[in-house]
Design a protein around this motif. Structure first.
Motif, PDB file in Angstrom:
ATOM      1  N   ARG A  93       0.878  -1.164   0.000  1.00 53.13           N
ATOM      2  CA  ARG A  93       0.000   0.000   0.000  1.00 53.13           C
ATOM      3  C   ARG A  93       0.918   1.216   0.000  1.00 53.13           C
ATOM      4  N   VAL A  94       0.650   2.155  -0.900  1.00 56.06           N
ATOM      5  CA  VAL A  94       1.443   3.376  -1.019  1.00 56.06           C
ATOM      6  C   VAL A  94       0.541   4.566  -0.737  1.00 56.06           C
ATOM      7  N   THR A  95       1.005   5.440   0.131  1.00 60.73           N
ATOM      8  CA  THR A  95       0.322   6.697   0.406  1.00 60.73           C
ATOM      9  C   THR A  95       1.258   7.821   0.000  1.00 60.73           C
ATOM     10  N   VAL A  96       0.774   8.713  -0.867  1.00 59.43           N
ATOM     11  CA  VAL A  96       1.568   9.858  -1.302  1.00 59.43           C
ATOM     12  C   VAL A  96       0.825  11.125  -0.888  1.00 59.43           C
ATOM     13  N   HIS A  97       1.489  11.923  -0.083  1.00 56.06           N
ATOM     14  CA  HIS A  97       0.943  13.196   0.402  1.00 56.06           C
ATOM     15  C   HIS A  97       1.573  14.342  -0.375  1.00 56.06           C
ATOM     16  N   LYS A  98       0.773  15.350  -0.657  1.00 53.15           N
ATOM     17  CA  LYS A  98       1.269  16.605  -1.218  1.00 53.15           C
ATOM     18  C   LYS A  98       0.830  17.710  -0.250  1.00 53.15           C
ATOM     19  N   PRO A  99       1.700  18.033   0.706  1.00 52.10           N
ATOM     20  CA  PRO A  99       1.320  19.016   1.729  1.00 52.10           C
ATOM     21  C   PRO A  99       0.932  20.363   1.108  1.00 52.10           C
ATOM     22  N   HIS A 100      -0.115  20.940   1.657  1.00 55.92           N
ATOM     23  CA  HIS A 100      -0.563  22.287   1.276  1.00 55.92           C
ATOM     24  C   HIS A 100      -0.939  22.401  -0.203  1.00 55.92           C
ATOM     25  N   ALA A 101      -1.410  21.321  -0.785  1.00 53.46           N
ATOM     26  CA  ALA A 101      -1.790  21.343  -2.201  1.00 53.46           C
ATOM     27  C   ALA A 101      -3.057  22.161  -2.441  1.00 53.46           C
ATOM     28  N   LEU A 102      -3.897  22.229  -1.440  1.00 53.03           N
ATOM     29  CA  LEU A 102      -5.131  22.998  -1.546  1.00 53.03           C
ATOM     30  C   LEU A 102      -5.166  24.066  -0.460  1.00 53.03           C
ATOM     31  N   ARG A 103      -5.754  25.192  -0.793  1.00 53.84           N
ATOM     32  CA  ARG A 103      -5.910  26.247   0.208  1.00 53.84           C
ATOM     33  C   ARG A 103      -6.732  25.743   1.381  1.00 53.84           C
ATOM     34  N   ILE A 112      -3.025   3.973  -2.643  1.00 52.75           N
ATOM     35  CA  ILE A 112      -3.294   2.868  -3.569  1.00 52.75           C
ATOM     36  C   ILE A 112      -2.755   1.577  -2.964  1.00 52.75           C
ATOM     37  N   GLU A 113      -3.284   0.473  -3.423  1.00 50.49           N
ATOM     38  CA  GLU A 113      -2.789  -0.842  -3.015  1.00 50.49           C
ATOM     39  C   GLU A 113      -2.606  -1.676  -4.272  1.00 50.49           C
ATOM     40  N   ARG A 114      -1.450  -2.307  -4.382  1.00 48.17           N
ATOM     41  CA  ARG A 114      -1.136  -3.106  -5.565  1.00 48.17           C
ATOM     42  C   ARG A 114      -0.450  -4.408  -5.147  1.00 48.17           C
ATOM     43  N   THR A 115      -0.583  -5.427  -6.021  1.00 45.48           N
ATOM     44  CA  THR A 115       0.130  -6.684  -5.855  1.00 45.48           C
ATOM     45  C   THR A 115       0.955  -6.952  -7.098  1.00 45.48           C
ATOM     46  N   SER A 116       1.785  -7.955  -7.017  1.00 42.22           N
ATOM     47  CA  SER A 116       2.611  -8.309  -8.172  1.00 42.22           C
ATOM     48  C   SER A 116       1.763  -8.685  -9.377  1.00 42.22           C
ATOM     49  N   ALA A 117       0.561  -9.186  -9.155  1.00 40.58           N
ATOM     50  CA  ALA A 117      -0.330  -9.538 -10.267  1.00 40.58           C
ATOM     51  C   ALA A 117      -0.754  -8.307 -11.067  1.00 40.58           C
ATOM     52  N   ASP A 118      -0.702  -7.133 -10.464  1.00 40.81           N
ATOM     53  CA  ASP A 118      -1.085  -5.900 -11.157  1.00 40.81           C
ATOM     54  C   ASP A 118      -0.036  -5.437 -12.164  1.00 40.81           C
TER      55      ASP A 118
END
Length: 121
Positions: A93-103, A112-118
């Motif tokens: 599972r990957v979490t990507v944050h973009k701090p302060h992207a919105l006012r 997102i969550e992925r496996t090797s089958a993806d």
């Protein structure tokens, strides 16, 4: 399934689709849950019997710092691809944050969550 968590990896990359976002690298914060079986390594205490999370971390750092994406979604999927195809992670599972992207917000994130089958080679 056991998991290894890499929490709050702070990197910089080109991220965004507005012209001003494309000029300079911006902060992103990445967390990864690497799902794996830790039972053998827990019994043997042998590093060869575990997923090498240092290898995953280094590969993700190199990838992200050299990257340029329009969306957080594409960045997250690319991180999963690197972890799975280059480092042998089976499921994450990957979490990507973009701090302060919105006012008026502290953070925007994509998970997102992925496996090797993806990612069939």
């Amino acid at each position: 399934m056991d998991q290894i968590r890499i929490e709050s990896l702070r990197l910089r990359c080109i991220i965004g689709f507005n012209p001003e976002e494309r000029k300079n690298k911006q902060d992103v914060v990445i967390s990864m849950d690497l799902f794996t079986d830790l039972s053998l390594g827990g019994e043997t205490d042998n590093p060869d019997d575990i997923l090498n999370y240092k290898t995953v971390n280094k590969a993700v750092i190199a990838h992200v710092e050299a990257s340029s994406y329009n969306t957080l979604e594409a960045l997250a999927v690319s991180i999963a691809r690197v972890a799975i195809l280059d480092c042998g992670v089976e499921h994450l599972r990957v979490t990507v944050h973009k701090p302060h992207a919105l006012r008026f917000t502290d953070d925007v994130m994509v998970i997102i969550e992925r496996t090797s089958a993806d990612f069939k080679k």
